[in-house]
Scaffold this motif. Structure first.
Motif, PDB file in Angstrom:
ATOM      1  N   SER A   1       0.843  -1.188   0.000  1.00  0.00           N
ATOM      2  CA  SER A   1       0.000   0.000   0.000  1.00  0.00           C
ATOM      3  C   SER A   1       0.878   1.236   0.000  1.00  0.00           C
ATOM      4  CB  SER A   1      -0.950   0.039   1.198  1.00  0.00           C
ATOM      5  OG  SER A   1      -0.288   0.509   2.350  1.00  0.00           O
ATOM      6  N   ARG A   2       0.252   2.358  -0.125  1.00  0.00           N
ATOM      7  CA  ARG A   2       0.998   3.605  -0.149  1.00  0.00           C
ATOM      8  C   ARG A   2       1.471   3.998   1.236  1.00  0.00           C
ATOM      9  NH1 ARG A   2      -3.231   3.985  -3.723  1.00  0.00           N
ATOM     10  NH2 ARG A   2      -2.667   4.469  -5.866  1.00  0.00           N
TER      11      ARG A   2
ATOM     12  N   ASN B   1      -5.801  -0.082   0.715  1.00  0.00           N
ATOM     13  CA  ASN B   1      -5.359  -0.971  -0.359  1.00  0.00           C
ATOM     14  C   ASN B   1      -4.075  -1.651   0.067  1.00  0.00           C
ATOM     15  OD1 ASN B   1      -4.543  -2.286  -2.658  1.00  0.00           O
ATOM     16  ND2 ASN B   1      -4.974  -0.578  -4.032  1.00  0.00           N
TER      17      ASN B   1
ATOM     18  N   ARG C   1      -2.672  -4.187  -1.406  1.00  0.00           N
ATOM     19  CA  ARG C   1      -2.053  -4.964  -2.476  1.00  0.00           C
ATOM     20  C   ARG C   1      -1.254  -4.073  -3.434  1.00  0.00           C
ATOM     21  NH1 ARG C   1      -6.291  -9.806  -4.129  1.00  0.00           N
ATOM     22  NH2 ARG C   1      -6.440 -10.705  -2.040  1.00  0.00           N
ATOM     23  N   VAL C   2      -0.899  -2.905  -2.956  1.00  0.00           N
ATOM     24  CA  VAL C   2      -0.109  -1.984  -3.762  1.00  0.00           C
ATOM     25  C   VAL C   2       1.345  -2.080  -3.333  1.00  0.00           C
ATOM     26  CG1 VAL C   2       0.309   0.433  -4.329  1.00  0.00           C
ATOM     27  CG2 VAL C   2      -2.025  -0.406  -4.104  1.00  0.00           C
TER      28      VAL C   2
ATOM     29  N   HIS D   1       4.564  -0.277  -3.462  1.00  0.00           N
ATOM     30  CA  HIS D   1       4.992   1.078  -3.777  1.00  0.00           C
ATOM     31  C   HIS D   1       6.434   1.285  -3.336  1.00  0.00           C
ATOM     32  CE1 HIS D   1       3.731   5.052  -5.168  1.00  0.00           C
ATOM     33  NE2 HIS D   1       4.619   5.514  -4.306  1.00  0.00           N
TER      34      HIS D   1
ATOM     35  N   SER E   1      -2.655  -5.464  -6.838  1.00  0.00           N
ATOM     36  CA  SER E   1      -3.566  -4.594  -7.576  1.00  0.00           C
ATOM     37  C   SER E   1      -2.820  -3.468  -8.277  1.00  0.00           C
ATOM     38  CB  SER E   1      -4.606  -3.995  -6.622  1.00  0.00           C
ATOM     39  OG  SER E   1      -3.962  -3.219  -5.624  1.00  0.00           O
ATOM     40  N   HIS E   2      -1.612  -3.208  -7.852  1.00  0.00           N
ATOM     41  CA  HIS E   2      -0.821  -2.172  -8.501  1.00  0.00           C
ATOM     42  C   HIS E   2       0.641  -2.405  -8.173  1.00  0.00           C
ATOM     43  CE1 HIS E   2       0.606   1.654 -10.008  1.00  0.00           C
ATOM     44  NE2 HIS E   2       1.203   1.857  -8.856  1.00  0.00           N
ATOM     45  N   ILE E   3       1.499  -2.186  -9.153  1.00  0.00           N
ATOM     46  CA  ILE E   3       2.938  -2.247  -8.953  1.00  0.00           C
ATOM     47  C   ILE E   3       3.527  -0.942  -9.453  1.00  0.00           C
ATOM     48  CG2 ILE E   3       5.094  -3.430  -9.520  1.00  0.00           C
ATOM     49  CD1 ILE E   3       3.489  -5.948  -9.983  1.00  0.00           C
ATOM     50  N   ASP E   4       4.261  -0.289  -8.602  1.00  0.00           N
ATOM     51  CA  ASP E   4       4.914   0.947  -9.005  1.00  0.00           C
ATOM     52  C   ASP E   4       5.700   0.696 -10.288  1.00  0.00           C
ATOM     53  OD1 ASP E   4       6.955   3.053  -9.177  1.00  0.00           O
ATOM     54  OD2 ASP E   4       6.213   3.648  -7.207  1.00  0.00           O
ATOM     55  N   PRO E   5       5.471   1.483 -11.340  1.00  0.00           N
ATOM     56  CA  PRO E   5       6.137   1.222 -12.618  1.00  0.00           C
ATOM     57  C   PRO E   5       7.653   1.309 -12.544  1.00  0.00           C
ATOM     58  CG  PRO E   5       5.032   3.357 -12.631  1.00  0.00           C
ATOM     59  CD  PRO E   5       4.558   2.642 -11.412  1.00  0.00           C
TER      60      PRO E   5
END
Length: 720
Positions: free
Chosen positions: A263-264, A281, A283-284, A286, A388-392
């Motif tokens: 998460s953030r 969240n 599943r992030v 970061h 749900s998100h992966i830091d690019p």
């Protein structure tokens, strides 16, 4: 690449090593013969053969231990340069336990020197050579005898190309650098026999602790390293006093590590039995280096550009001090391996905090607190299975299927210490041990982990010191256990070392808050990074200095043996609030069973590099005042800290404090809580003045020696 075992995966060629040692001995003998023709019999002969400014060699001293001593001709006088070239006899007599083996470190096979202290030092892959003057030289190191004068004990040392010295024999044992140490050999209050006796006890305890076998601990070379932080508010980011350690500023400082959070904002809500993050969240993944939320509980990331121009509200919160830890560890690891400073592509670290603001051990390490620590592992598994998100900017390592926990930093114990009139938690160790077993079982189910993990313990003290120090004493006991239920607990830092606002007045907006400043957050993060590096990378125990169980007295004179991993015990200011302070008693007290205090009238470190002893005098005979303690606990002047540090001086990639333009709080006028000229609050100039305290004398030159532990001990008559 993280190493395993003592210093890595070892690829030793016994025959080649033996041949190398034999060749080195022969080369040194030949070098001694070759250099003999240019060594003068005495300084007079050397002066006669040289002119002003030239150097010359004079035949060695100390019974053949030295080939030659270096002098400089200064206007016709011979000035010793404190540099002596060792003979073969010196190596044979001084360093019988020093071995040079071939090892594979970070994919490079190179000679590595193992010191008696158990560390391994890469010598470089370019081979070794014996110079004409008899000095053994490698691409990274040069060996020499230093500090030898008539009547002194020779000290064999390695000197790195960067100027770092590591003693191998005859001198201090294996420091990261040469520590500052008072000259001389002994004090004036006791005899040399008495000093040596007390020191022998401290040395024996040090050897016991250094002898702990760390091979069972998990050490990862690839995969996902999970780093859950536990404890109370100082590991929970419960207010913005910890912002700096986790912001995008880490990226701007150029620190490197493959470290992310879930998460953030990777801390939990600190209530309930489930790990729930503030942003909702979990599943992030970061990148830690840009991990800062825009205001309390707001799902908004402050970008590096926003951070650089100060575009965020004053209540912006970051994470806890621990997220700086992996960057410090990686920097130390790269320097130790002699490889360029870069993130390790084979490892991914996930940092998170399941800490709970306030609470006794029964709340944090049992009940919903313990359940939350287990829930954190479930969150990690779920995020790895379906992020749900992966830091690019982040690249996952190839061996992501390998997961484990190497260490858990813990900052806890305030409420258990006997604070606010409470009795403290007598079974603190038992509660902590039960949690360790429960958490270990969870790691077995989640990751298949059977190897134990290290606990990085930060001792309670400072603004949380009490008359009792119940938890502090039990934490010290856990750090001394090398074979029992607490054998994987390592003392890494002292809470009293960190600047805080507890004792800051004058209308300061943070006055009365015992939480550390942002400088304090970084101190704790660096301490954890150093400990992780030593335990998991180098494979050696880590501990802070502490008194032996018994101190000694004769009349009103006292002597306290200190068990110190690093030599160079010395006095140093410690923060009282945010002001560096030297207490008259240096934080040492002696009490009767009834609680009466025997005033300390003088106190100092015993001079001499061979000693880690504290001595002094009291106003009256110490008999009857047998209850000694470091971290003065009588509620009087400067409660809860000492003014002693060891000589550890690591190379870390961050300076502390951060801004020489900061103005120390103190005699600064405030109006209704609105600061005047007392601080700078502008990130463009590296500000955050209300949370970072610039401490005069610390800017850019912080003393990283480990502070002396808070501990109770018993004074007994000195019988020698």
């Amino acid at each position: 690449m993280q190493v395993t075992g003592l210093a890595g995966a070892v690829a030793t060629n016994a025959a080649a090593v033996a041949a190398d040692k034999a060749a080195t001995q022969l080369a040194r003998q030949q070098a001694e013969a070759a250099v003999a023709s240019v060594i003068y019999a005495d300084t007079a002969a050397g002066l006669a053969a040289t002119t002003n400014g030239q150097f010359f060699l004079v035949i060695g001293i100390n019974g053949g231990m030295v080939v030659a001593s270096v002098y400089k001709n200064v206007a016709g006088s011979a000035v010793a340069q404190n540099l002596q070239h060792p003979s073969l006899a010196a190596y044979e007599a001084l360093a019988p336990a020093v071995d040079i083996d071939l090892m594979t470190l970070a994919g490079i096979t190179q000679p590595v020197l193992k010191s008696p202290g158990g560390r391994a030092y890469p010598l470089g892959s370019g081979g070794s050579r014996v110079q004409r003057d008899g000095t053994l030289s490698t691409p990274n190191w040069e060996m020499n005898i230093i500090g030898v004068a008539a009547g002194e004990k020779p000290m064999l040392a390695m000197k790195s190309r960067g100027g770092k010295l590591v003693f191998l024999a005859g001198g201090p044992v294996d420091p990261m650098k040469v520590p500052a140490q008072a000259s001389g050999s002994g004090g004036s209050l006791f005899s040399k026999t008495q000093y040596d006796y007390a020191q022998s006890l401290a040395n024996a305890e040090r050897a016991r602790k250094m002898g702990q076998d760390l091979s069972p601990l998990l050490r990862m070379t690839a995969g996902v390293r999970v780093a859950p932080h536990g404890g109370q508010s100082k590991d929970a980011a419960s207010d913005n006093a910890r912002t700096y350690a986790t912001l995008a500023r880490i990226a701007l400082l150029g620190l490197k590590a493959n470290a992310v959070t879930i998460s953030r904002d990777g801390r939990c809500l600190m209530t309930g039995d489930t790990f729930l993050t503030y942003d909702g969240n979990s599943r992030v993944f970061h990148d830690i280096r840009s991990n800062m939320t825009h205001g309390t509980n707001v799902d908004r990331i402050v970008t590096p550009d926003e951070y650089a121009r100060g575009d965020y509200p004053v209540n912006a919160r970051g994470e806890w001090c621990g997220v700086l830890r992996p960057f410090i560890r990686r920097a130390l690891q790269c320097a130790w391996l002699g490889i360029p400073y870069a993130a390790d592509p084979a490892l991914m670290e996930i940092a998170g905090s399941w800490s709970k603001t306030d609470g006794l051990a029964a709340d944090v390490f049992a009940g919903d607190g313990a359940a939350r620590s287990l829930s954190y592992i479930d969150v990690v598994l779920a995020a790895l299975a379906s992020p749900s998100h992966i830091d690019p900017s982040y690249v996952f390592p190839a061996a992501i299927g390998t997961r484990g926990v190497e260490s858990v930093p813990i900052k806890h114990g305030e409420a258990d210490n006997g604070t606010n009139g409470g009795a403290g938690t007598a079974n603190y160790i038992a509660i902590r041990s039960a949690w360790y077993s429960t958490f270990m079982a969870k790691l077995g189910l989640a990751f298949g982990q059977t190897a134990p993990f290290a606990v990085l313990e930060r001792q309670v003290g400072g603004p949380y010191a009490t008359l009792l120090n119940v938890a502090a004493d039990q934490q010290a006991a856990m750090g001394n256990d090398i074979s029992g239920a607490s054998r994987w607990v390592f003392m890494t830092s002292q809470d009293y070392e960190c600047p805080n606002f507890k004792n800051v007045g004058g209308g300061h907006p943070g006055a009365g808050d015992p939480h550390h400043s942002l400088a304090g957050a970084v101190i704790l993060a660096v301490r954890d990074g150093i400990a992780e590096h030593e335990i998991s990378d180098r494979g050696v125990p880590h501990f802070i200095p502490e008194p032996l169980a018994n101190g000694f007295y004769v009349g009103n004179r006292f002597m306290i043996p200190v068990v110190s991993k690093y030599p160079g015990l010395h006095e140093a200011p410690m923060p009282w609030g945010v002001t560096p302070t030297m207490a008259k008693h240096r934080g040492v007290s002696f009490k009767s069973n009834a609680g009466a205090l025997n005033t300390v009238t003088s106190i100092n470190v015993v001079p001499g590099p061979e000693y880690t002893l504290i001595e002094g005098t009291c106003a009256s005979d110490i008999a009857g005042f047998n209850n000694g303690q470091t971290g003065r606990n009588d509620g009087g002047e400067y409660l809860g800290f000492t003014n002693f540090r060891d000589g550890m001086l690591p190379d870390i990639p961050i300076k502390l404090p951060f801004d020489r333009n900061q103005i120390q709080y103190g005699n600064v006028a405030y109006n209704s809580g609105v600061p005047g000229n007392g601080y700078v609050d502008d990130p463009r100039t590296n500000g955050f003045g209300r949370y970072i305290e610039d401490i005069p004398g610390w800017v850019g030159d912080y003393d990283w020696g480990n502070p002396l532990a808070i501990k109770s001990f018993t004074m007994v008559p000195l019988g020698v």
